[in-house]
Design an enzyme around this catalytic site. Structure first.
Site, short mmCIF file in Angstrom:
data_model
loop_
_atom_site.label_atom_id
_atom_site.label_comp_id
_atom_site.label_asym_id
_atom_site.label_seq_id
_atom_site.Cartn_x
_atom_site.Cartn_y
_atom_site.Cartn_z
N ALA A 248 0.83 -1.23 0.00
CA ALA A 248 0.00 0.00 0.00
C ALA A 248 0.86 1.27 0.00
O ALA A 248 1.94 1.28 0.59
CB ALA A 248 -0.88 -0.01 1.25
N PRO A 249 0.40 2.31 -0.71
CA PRO A 249 -0.84 2.40 -1.50
C PRO A 249 -0.74 1.81 -2.91
O PRO A 249 -1.73 1.77 -3.62
CB PRO A 249 -1.07 3.91 -1.58
CG PRO A 249 0.30 4.51 -1.52
CD PRO A 249 1.11 3.61 -0.63
N GLY A 250 0.46 1.34 -3.31
CA GLY A 250 0.49 0.62 -4.59
C GLY A 250 1.50 1.11 -5.62
O GLY A 250 1.41 0.72 -6.79
N GLY A 251 2.46 1.90 -5.20
CA GLY A 251 3.44 2.43 -6.16
C GLY A 251 4.25 1.34 -6.85
O GLY A 251 4.51 1.41 -8.07
N ASP A 267 -0.96 -6.19 2.22
CA ASP A 267 -0.81 -5.03 3.12
C ASP A 267 -2.13 -4.83 3.85
O ASP A 267 -3.20 -5.06 3.27
CB ASP A 267 -0.48 -3.75 2.31
CG ASP A 267 0.23 -2.70 3.16
OD1 ASP A 267 -0.32 -2.33 4.22
OD2 ASP A 267 1.31 -2.25 2.76
N ASP A 303 8.79 -3.93 0.05
CA ASP A 303 9.21 -2.58 0.47
C ASP A 303 8.72 -2.31 1.90
O ASP A 303 8.40 -1.19 2.25
CB ASP A 303 8.59 -1.57 -0.53
CG ASP A 303 9.09 -0.14 -0.34
OD1 ASP A 303 10.20 0.04 0.19
OD2 ASP A 303 8.35 0.80 -0.71
N LYS A 332 16.04 -1.16 4.60
CA LYS A 332 16.14 0.12 5.32
C LYS A 332 17.34 -0.01 6.24
O LYS A 332 17.37 -0.90 7.11
CB LYS A 332 14.87 0.40 6.13
CG LYS A 332 13.56 0.03 5.42
CD LYS A 332 13.19 0.96 4.30
CE LYS A 332 12.03 0.40 3.48
NZ LYS A 332 11.73 1.09 2.24
N1 SAM Z 1 5.89 0.14 -1.96
C1 SAM Z 1 4.76 0.92 -1.51
C2 SAM Z 1 4.38 1.89 -2.62
O1 SAM Z 1 5.14 2.01 -3.57
O2 SAM Z 1 3.32 2.51 -2.54
C3 SAM Z 1 5.07 1.69 -0.25
C4 SAM Z 1 5.30 0.76 0.89
S1 SAM Z 1 5.43 1.57 2.43
C5 SAM Z 1 7.07 2.15 2.40
C6 SAM Z 1 5.53 0.24 3.52
C7 SAM Z 1 4.25 -0.56 3.62
O3 SAM Z 1 4.55 -1.76 4.30
C8 SAM Z 1 3.16 0.13 4.44
O4 SAM Z 1 2.01 0.28 3.64
C9 SAM Z 1 2.89 -0.83 5.59
O5 SAM Z 1 1.51 -0.95 5.88
C10 SAM Z 1 3.42 -2.13 5.04
N2 SAM Z 1 3.86 -3.09 6.05
C11 SAM Z 1 4.73 -2.91 7.06
N3 SAM Z 1 4.85 -4.05 7.77
C12 SAM Z 1 4.06 -4.96 7.17
C13 SAM Z 1 3.76 -6.31 7.42
N4 SAM Z 1 4.31 -6.98 8.42
N5 SAM Z 1 2.90 -6.94 6.59
C14 SAM Z 1 2.32 -6.31 5.56
N6 SAM Z 1 2.58 -5.01 5.27
C15 SAM Z 1 3.42 -4.36 6.08
#
Ligand code: SAM
Length: 381
Positions: A248-251, A267, A303, A332
């Site tokens: 999320a949000p889906g990039g 997510d 991510d 990270k």
């Molecule tokens: N790659 C995404 C984009 O391009 O829109 C952005 C991702 S954002 C940096 C990190 C995401 O990881 C967040 O939406 C968070 O909810 C999710 N997240 C973190 N820990 C998680 C877990 N254990 N299981 C599923 N999602 C997780």
């Protein structure tokens, strides 16, 4: 190999099988610095990395760097070391360097009224022609202030180089003028097959209007910079399947869907509605560390903001169990020991691949769109 005269033929041994041998007829005494461009704040990591590479090749030197300057210099102790350096150095293997040039001593006090003449003197001493000439600066606020100067200076410099027949489209060398101030510059060269093909090592990617987050640029850059043209054609094909952990949000999902790849997006957060409407996305609200696919997928992308070793263990599990063929994941990095942790993560994934008897390639890079993080790609064969 060293010739018995003052000029030395330097062979850059390429460990990537698809790269040719590179020979450079120039005097190594002129080029006793390796200038590495990096993300400001990552000079220490880049320094540790180049030191380790050089030490492994018995090339000795010392580092000159300033925090947050966006570059560092590896100064060679001896002129002959440059040959060994070229034999061992492979730009595409570096994690923290955006670009690497072989450079002469820093040129200082260029006169305001005529910078071209003294620079031309130094350039002609290199005894090379150049495919292209790049005027560059560190990626800092001070560097950005030099952009106008670089644009203005570009034309007179090109004119002078053309008059001296220094430009040749067939040359395999590129000339870099890396300006620290408008009167201070590193004059360097790079081989077109052993360097970044981007000015300042920075891609100019367009943010797609319909992509739901700027993170999309990270995956776009990874595909563009870390895969070859052939790999993009072969490995990112219409009809393939992917899992996106932390979607999320889906990039990132957007980049896959844009290549007609079917995505399972994991997510608890919401996925952009337009992406859902594409019909290519299944959204599952689940913990990315617990999710297992019903059947193997072509790509796993991840991510999630989590500790890098934790993410690496997850990736190792997916690869080891054969749940995905290829993967892109983001690590990270913590505040300290960032280079060391990157290597530990790499080792952890490699151990799993070796234990599973798989043939693989691991590539790691701090991309321009990465902040306190690096991007990793694993391809299995
Ligand atoms: N790659 C995404 C984009 O391009 O829109 C952005 C991702 S954002 C940096 C990190 C995401 O990881 C967040 O939406 C968070 O909810 C999710 N997240 C973190 N820990 C998680 C877990 N254990 N299981 C599923 N999602 C997780």
């Amino acid at each position: 190999m060293i010739q018995p005269n003052s000029f030395i033929t330097v062979t850059i041994a390429q460990r990537f099988p698809d790269q040719p041998d590179l020979s450079m007829p120039t005097d190594p005494l002129l080029l006793n610095n390796l200038v590495l461009y990096c993300r400001p704040g990552f000079e220490k990591e880049c320094a540790s990395e180049i030191m380790e590479i050089m030490t492994q090749s018995n090339v000795f030197g010392f580092i000159k760097s300033k925090p947050d300057s966006g570059y560092l210099v590896f100064c060679l102790h001896t002129a002959t070391a440059i040959q060994t350096l070229n034999q061992s150095f492979n730009f595409s293997r570096m994690i923290f360097a955006r670009q690497c040039i072989l450079a002469a001593e820093l040129i200082k006090n260029l006169p305001n009224d005529d910078r071209v003449t003294p620079l031309l003197d130094e350039i002609t001493k290199l005894n090379l022609t150049f495919k292209e000439v790049w005027l560059e600066t560190p990626d800092t606020n001070e560097g950005k202030e030099l952009n106008n100067f670089c644009s203005r200076f570009s034309k007179p410099l090109h004119n002078a180089l053309n008059k001296k027949a220094c430009i040749d489209a067939k040359s395999e060398w590129r000339l870099h003028l890396f300006f620290i101030t408008s009167s201070t510059v590193y004059l360097g060269i790079s081989h077109i097959d052993n360097s970044s093909h981007l000015v300042m090592g920075i891609p100019r990617l367009r943010m797609p209007h319909s992509a739901p987050s700027r993170s999309t640029l990270k995956l776009d850059e990874a595909f563009n910079i870390m895969l070859t043209e052939q790999e993009r054609q072969d490995l990112l094909r219409n009809g393939m399947t992917a899992v996106d952990l932390g979607a999320a949000p889906g990039g990132w999902t957007w980049q896959l869907v844009n290549r007609s790849i079917r995505v399972t997006a994991i997510d608890n957060g919401k996925i952009n509605q337009t992406l859902m409407d594409s019909g290519l996305v299944e959204h599952i609200r689940a913990d990315g560390f617990k999710f297992a696919p019903d059947k193997p997928v072509d790509w796993l992308v991840c991510d999630m903001v989590e500790r890098p070793l934790h993410v690496s263990r997850l990736i190792a599990r997916w690869l080891g169990k054969g749940w995905c063929k290829h993967t892109v994941f983001n690590l990270k990095l913590p505040m300290k020991q960032r280079y060391q942790i990157s290597l530990e993560c790499k080792q952890l994934v490699e151990d799993a691949l070796i234990a599973a008897g798989m043939k693989y390639e691991i590539r790691m890079k701090q991309l321009y769109h990465d902040r306190e993080e690096i991007t990793c790609i694993v391809l299995t064969h």
